[in-house]
Design a protein around this motif. Structure first.
Motif, mmCIF file in Angstrom:
data_model
loop_
_atom_site.group_PDB
_atom_site.id
_atom_site.type_symbol
_atom_site.label_atom_id
_atom_site.label_comp_id
_atom_site.label_asym_id
_atom_site.label_seq_id
_atom_site.Cartn_x
_atom_site.Cartn_y
_atom_site.Cartn_z
ATOM 1 N N THR A 30 0.827 -1.214 0.000
ATOM 2 C CA THR A 30 0.000 0.000 0.000
ATOM 3 C C THR A 30 0.861 1.262 0.000
ATOM 4 N N ALA A 31 0.279 2.304 -0.559
ATOM 5 C CA ALA A 31 0.900 3.626 -0.518
ATOM 6 C C ALA A 31 0.742 4.201 0.886
ATOM 7 N N LEU A 32 1.316 5.372 1.056
ATOM 8 C CA LEU A 32 1.206 6.090 2.327
ATOM 9 C C LEU A 32 -0.231 6.602 2.481
ATOM 10 N N GLY A 33 -0.659 6.789 3.705
ATOM 11 C CA GLY A 33 -1.978 7.367 3.933
ATOM 12 C C GLY A 33 -2.910 6.370 4.587
ATOM 13 N N TRP A 34 -4.174 6.729 4.622
ATOM 14 C CA TRP A 34 -5.146 5.931 5.374
ATOM 15 C C TRP A 34 -5.448 4.601 4.705
ATOM 16 N N VAL A 35 -5.071 4.462 3.437
ATOM 17 C CA VAL A 35 -5.320 3.210 2.725
ATOM 18 C C VAL A 35 -4.679 2.034 3.458
ATOM 19 N N GLU A 62 -6.904 0.955 6.398
ATOM 20 C CA GLU A 62 -8.154 0.420 5.852
ATOM 21 C C GLU A 62 -7.925 -0.980 5.282
ATOM 22 N N TRP A 63 -6.809 -1.155 4.573
ATOM 23 C CA TRP A 63 -6.509 -2.462 3.977
ATOM 24 C C TRP A 63 -6.236 -3.494 5.074
ATOM 25 N N HIS A 64 -5.508 -3.083 6.092
ATOM 26 C CA HIS A 64 -5.223 -3.995 7.204
ATOM 27 C C HIS A 64 -6.525 -4.450 7.861
ATOM 28 N N TYR A 104 2.976 -2.268 4.173
ATOM 29 C CA TYR A 104 2.201 -1.031 4.300
ATOM 30 C C TYR A 104 3.039 0.240 4.176
ATOM 31 N N GLN A 105 2.360 1.326 3.816
ATOM 32 C CA GLN A 105 2.881 2.691 3.980
ATOM 33 C C GLN A 105 4.146 2.999 3.185
ATOM 34 N N ILE A 132 1.364 -2.316 13.115
ATOM 35 C CA ILE A 132 2.759 -2.633 12.815
ATOM 36 C C ILE A 132 3.519 -1.328 12.834
ATOM 37 N N ASP A 133 4.606 -1.305 13.569
ATOM 38 C CA ASP A 133 5.336 -0.058 13.692
ATOM 39 C C ASP A 133 6.377 0.090 12.592
ATOM 40 N N GLY A 134 6.166 1.069 11.741
ATOM 41 C CA GLY A 134 7.122 1.469 10.714
ATOM 42 C C GLY A 134 8.015 0.386 10.167
ATOM 43 N N LYS A 135 9.286 0.473 10.527
ATOM 44 C CA LYS A 135 10.317 -0.400 9.975
ATOM 45 C C LYS A 135 10.040 -1.883 10.259
#
Lengths: 168, 205, 200
Positions: free
Chosen positions: C22-27, C30-32, C42-43, C170-173
């Motif tokens: 997924t791209a950055l943002g609320w998507v 929502e996908w998760h 993600y992100q 899930i935290d970032g990295k």
């Protein structure tokens, strides 16, 4: 770049285990790029913008490939954003080969002095370690060593090719 | 961004004679961006890439406008190539306004790298900058434009002035509170500071 | 039509082993919420979701790769449309949720709120199967067709400028390690670690 020097770069990439290359054609390193594209052992992507090349390499690494990005100084400036926000942030090991112009003694015109002021300082600012290879005999070790460090550190590492190795 | 901070920046831009603004929408600037877009005193060019924004501003300056680019810390990285090849190489003046994401108190991990990149890159590109912590922005933008007009010397030609317009003190405090909770994951730079150091910096904000 | 409705449909069309980025943002959140699988990444930051998926699709040509893109992200690196068109990764589907604004950052309009037609640009770049959809039924039909055919396929879903800020937990990295360990497990390869290196 002389054909025999292009072979050195090509052989070193193979020895380093690189099997995915994203590139934007550049006259300095065109012969090496051509050898790679003609070798079925490499998956290659010709990109329209070096930034997408960084992202393609990152995706390839996530998929199990050993990627390298082969670009010029100008492309390095274009790629700054994805290098910082994707490869440095996440810790994604990609090998960045930069055909580096603008060194003192380089027969390059006024535009190229810009790269003397930007390439190395920006590598520092982005915290991307790099090694320089100016002579044919140090090129192989620079490339294989950079790939080794990239893999061990989970971090992008750059090789600056400059001087004699780039000469026609 | 607080309403009075938005007003201060807009008034600063006007007093500085800025009449052309390019931007890509960014969360910390959206109120300011709306205000600028609605103001007929500015030619307004929203772009899809900050790199395009630099090119547009460079052209506007060549055409006699006084341009400013509102660019986030992320977009500043996108803009490195045209800032180098146009502004730095040719000596074209451009005012950059940068909201400083990634500073201490910013709890979003993805913003962490911008603390490492923003100021070092401004230095590498020889772009003088000043940090704005409150709505003194009016005087500072004005002063910097004077500097910009005078600065026709060597690399000073660039005289590209950049500001980091900080988030409001309220938002900072909120951010720091979260940062204290999450300081191990925020960013390498905030890891560097002990929790008490962040706290002692608060009054300065 | 909302993005969340589209994602709910898409989730039913995918197999567990399909790789979704997924791209950055609320998507991402929502996908998760509709498909919390380890085959998700993600992100991915602005401009890089599609090119990253191109690299992933070329590295794993036997796996389906789906990019969940946004209009703002695609517009940042438009040249990537031409790369995608010329490389023709058969296993890649790009779905652009085009809400015509930079929603997560305040809602100012993107170029597609004006006169720009992303699906038309993708076709002109040389991606034959590029379609715009505005109704849920059409979205499902196009998504099903895309997943069934030799790609690349490019679907521009015109969605309402609404969304929900949800967590991926899930935290970032951490997402990188989750995803890489999943690829290692599912492909039987090693990506991280000295034993993953060819050289001594």
């Amino acid at each position: 770049m002389k054909t025999e020097y292009a072979s050195i770069v090509y052989d070193a990439l193979k020895e380093a285990g690189i099997n995915f290359v994203a590139y934007l054609p550049d006259d300095q390193i065109h012969d090496a790029q051509k050898m790679i594209v003609e070798d079925a052992g490499f998956v290659t992507v010709a990109v329209a913008n070096e930034g997408e090349g960084v992202a393609a390499c990152a995706g390839a690494w996530l998929g199990g490939k050993k990627p390298a990005l082969i670009i010029a100084d100008s492309g390095f400036l274009v790629a700054t954003w994805p290098l910082a926000s994707l490869t440095v942030s996440y810790g994604i090991p990609i090998l960045v080969i930069i055909a580096h112009r603008g060194e003192v003694g380089d027969r390059a015109n006024w535009r190229f002095i810009t790269y003397k002021f930007t390439t190395e300082p920006i590598l520092h600012a982005l915290q991307i370690p790099y090694v320089r290879a100016s002579k044919p005999e140090e090129t192989k070790e620079a490339i294989t060593g950079a790939q080794l460090s990239a893999s061990l550190w989970q971090h992008p590492v750059a090789v600056l090719l400059s001087g004699e190795i780039l000469r026609d | 961004m607080r309403a009075e901070a938005v007003e201060a920046v807009v008034q600063g831009l006007k007093q500085a004679g800025v009449d052309f603004i390019s931007l890509l929408p960014d969360s910390d600037f959206s109120e300011l961006q709306r205000r600028v877009g609605d103001d007929r005193g500015f030619a307004y060019v929203p772009v899809s890439s900050e790199a395009i924004g630099v090119g547009v501003c460079a052209g506007a300056w060549l055409g006699g406008k006084k341009p400013a680019l509102l660019v986030p810390t992320s977009g500043f990285l996108v803009a490195v190539w045209p800032l180098t090849s146009l502004c730095m190489a040719w000596g074209l003046p451009l005012l950059l306004l940068i909201p400083y994401r990634g500073d201490i108190g910013d709890a979003f991990w993805l913003m962490g790298p911008y603390k490492d990149t923003t100021e070092p890159l401004l230095s590498v590109l020889h772009i003088p900058y000043v940090v704005v912590l409150n709505n003194l922005a009016v005087g500072w933008i004005e002063g910097n434009t004077v500097f910009r007009e005078r600065g026709r010397r060597g690399h000073g030609d660039l005289a590209t002035a950049a500001f980091r317009v900080q988030k409001t003190i309220e938002r900072q405090s909120k951010g720091v509170a979260r940062c204290l909770q999450e300081s191990t994951i925020v960013s390498p730079s905030s890891n560097f500071f002990k929790k008490r150091d962040i706290t002692t910096r608060l009054p300065d904000l | 039509m909302t993005r969340h409705e589209c994602l709910s449909i898409l989730a039913t069309l995918l197999k567990d082993e399909d790789l979704v980025v997924t791209a950055l943002g609320w998507v991402a959140g929502e996908w998760h919420s509709v498909r919390p699988k380890e085959s998700n990444l993600y992100q991915i930051n602005m401009g890089m979701c599609t090119p990253l998926c191109l690299g992933l699709a070329l590295a794993l040509p036997h796996r389906r790769v789906i990019a969940l893109e946004s209009d703002g992200s695609v517009l940042l690196y438009l040249g990537n449309l031409t790369t995608l068109a010329n490389k023709r990764p058969g296993n890649l589907t790009v779905i652009v949720f085009d809400n015509q604004c930079y929603l997560a950052t305040g809602g100012l309009p993107t170029a597609t709120a004006g006169v720009t037609d992303l699906a038309g640009m993708a076709r002109a770049a040389g991606i034959r199967d590029a379609y715009e959809v505005r109704e849920l039924g059409d979205f499902e039909e196009q998504a099903r067709a895309a997943l069934g055919r030799e790609g690349p396929s490019y679907i521009v879903a015109k969605v309402d400028p609404t969304g929900k800020r949800m967590s991926t937990n899930i935290d970032g990295k951490e997402a990188k390690y989750h995803f890489v360990r999943y690829i290692e497990k599912s492909e039987g390869i090693r990506i991280i670690g000295t034993h993953a290196m060819k050289m001594d």
